[in-house]
Design a protein around this motif. Structure first.
Motif, PDB file in Angstrom:
ATOM      1  N   SER A 132     -12.252  28.304  35.013  1.00  0.00           N
ATOM      2  CA  SER A 132     -12.396  29.669  34.504  1.00  0.00           C
ATOM      3  C   SER A 132     -11.630  30.645  35.376  1.00  0.00           C
ATOM      4  N   GLU A 133     -11.045  31.637  34.722  1.00  0.00           N
ATOM      5  CA  GLU A 133     -10.336  32.680  35.459  1.00  0.00           C
ATOM      6  C   GLU A 133     -11.277  33.799  35.916  1.00  0.00           C
ATOM      7  N   PHE A 157      -9.684  27.168  27.000  1.00  0.00           N
ATOM      8  CA  PHE A 157      -8.574  28.084  26.762  1.00  0.00           C
ATOM      9  C   PHE A 157      -7.870  27.688  25.475  1.00  0.00           C
ATOM     10  N   ALA A 191      -1.292  31.912  20.528  1.00  0.00           N
ATOM     11  CA  ALA A 191      -1.829  33.258  20.651  1.00  0.00           C
ATOM     12  C   ALA A 191      -3.200  33.312  19.991  1.00  0.00           C
ATOM     13  N   PRO A 218     -11.967  38.286  30.012  1.00  0.00           N
ATOM     14  CA  PRO A 218     -11.066  38.792  31.034  1.00  0.00           C
ATOM     15  C   PRO A 218     -10.694  37.672  32.012  1.00  0.00           C
ATOM     16  N   PRO A 219      -9.682  37.771  32.806  1.00  0.00           N
ATOM     17  CA  PRO A 219      -8.900  38.984  32.990  1.00  0.00           C
ATOM     18  C   PRO A 219      -7.786  39.176  31.964  1.00  0.00           C
ATOM     19  N   ARG A 220      -7.279  38.088  31.372  1.00  0.00           N
ATOM     20  CA  ARG A 220      -6.139  38.225  30.462  1.00  0.00           C
ATOM     21  C   ARG A 220      -6.538  38.712  29.078  1.00  0.00           C
ATOM     22  N   GLY A 221      -7.681  38.258  28.584  1.00  0.00           N
ATOM     23  CA  GLY A 221      -8.136  38.667  27.268  1.00  0.00           C
ATOM     24  C   GLY A 221      -7.469  37.956  26.106  1.00  0.00           C
ATOM     25  N   ASP A 222      -6.668  36.919  26.415  1.00  0.00           N
ATOM     26  CA  ASP A 222      -5.952  36.250  25.319  1.00  0.00           C
ATOM     27  C   ASP A 222      -5.911  34.724  25.428  1.00  0.00           C
ATOM     28  N   ALA A 223      -6.733  34.126  26.275  1.00  0.00           N
ATOM     29  CA  ALA A 223      -6.663  32.668  26.438  1.00  0.00           C
ATOM     30  C   ALA A 223      -8.039  32.024  26.580  1.00  0.00           C
ATOM     31  N   GLU A 224      -8.809  32.435  27.573  1.00  0.00           N
ATOM     32  CA  GLU A 224     -10.136  31.858  27.803  1.00  0.00           C
ATOM     33  C   GLU A 224     -11.119  32.515  26.833  1.00  0.00           C
TER      34      GLU A 224
END
Length: 178
Positions: free
Chosen positions: A53-54, A64, A69, A78-84
């Motif tokens: 986990s990030e 993930f 996309a 978070p932190p990216r909001g587009d993978a996990e």
């Protein structure tokens, strides 16, 4: 998407930590139930990959999106909001992203709660740890809803909730390749 109707959760609400890291302190998953959940997540959610986990504790396992996309408009963890889009804690509880319009139905079901940072607009809710086979079936429905929100596609597990095979060895920390 229509959030699945969930049965009433039996028993008292578990105790959870009030801050980050947000963990479940009581009514945790028995090891065999947690293992069954990991097995199901591994094979029922195509186009995903396991990793660290990030955002969560190092002992957590995260799912993930695998080189794709997220669905249009989906805001994941978070932190990216587009993978996990989900991670499983050692206690058996999960944090996951859900369609924001599904939050009220999920939270009123008694199967989870808001993350301590939810008030900041972070799309993260906690799904309480499954304690039994019946709880595990409910967890699968909620995780499948998170997957559908993240990918824009229903999980094949929504049709067959008991996939037949496993793709990673017990206790493995390796990412799968399919």
């Amino acid at each position: 998407m229509t959030f699945p109707v969930l049965p009433e959760r039996e028993g008292d609400r578990p105790e959870t930590g009030p801050e980050v890291p947000h963990l479940q302190l009581t009514q945790t998953s028995p090891p065999q139930i947690r293992e069954l959940l990991l097995q199901w997540m591994d094979i029922a959610l195509p186009g995903t990959v396991w990793g660290r986990s990030e955002i969560s504790a190092p002992s957590s396992r995260a799912l993930f999106l695998d080189a794709v996309a997220p669905a249009k408009g989906a805001v994941l963890l978070p932190p990216r909001g587009d993978a996990e889009f989900a991670h499983l804690h050692a206690d058996g509880s999960l944090h996951l992203a859900l369609e924001p319009s599904d939050h009220a139905a999920f939270l009123s079901s008694g199967w989870g709660e808001k993350h301590p940072l939810y008030h900041l607009g972070i799309n993260v809710v906690m799904l309480y740890a499954p304690r039994s086979q019946a709880d595990l079936e409910v967890a699968k429905k909620v995780i499948a809803a998170s997957y559908e929100y993240a990918t824009g596609h229903a999980s094949p597990a929504a049709v067959d909730p008991h996939p037949p095979t496993r793709r990673w060895p017990v206790g493995s920390t390796h990412q799968r390749t399919s």
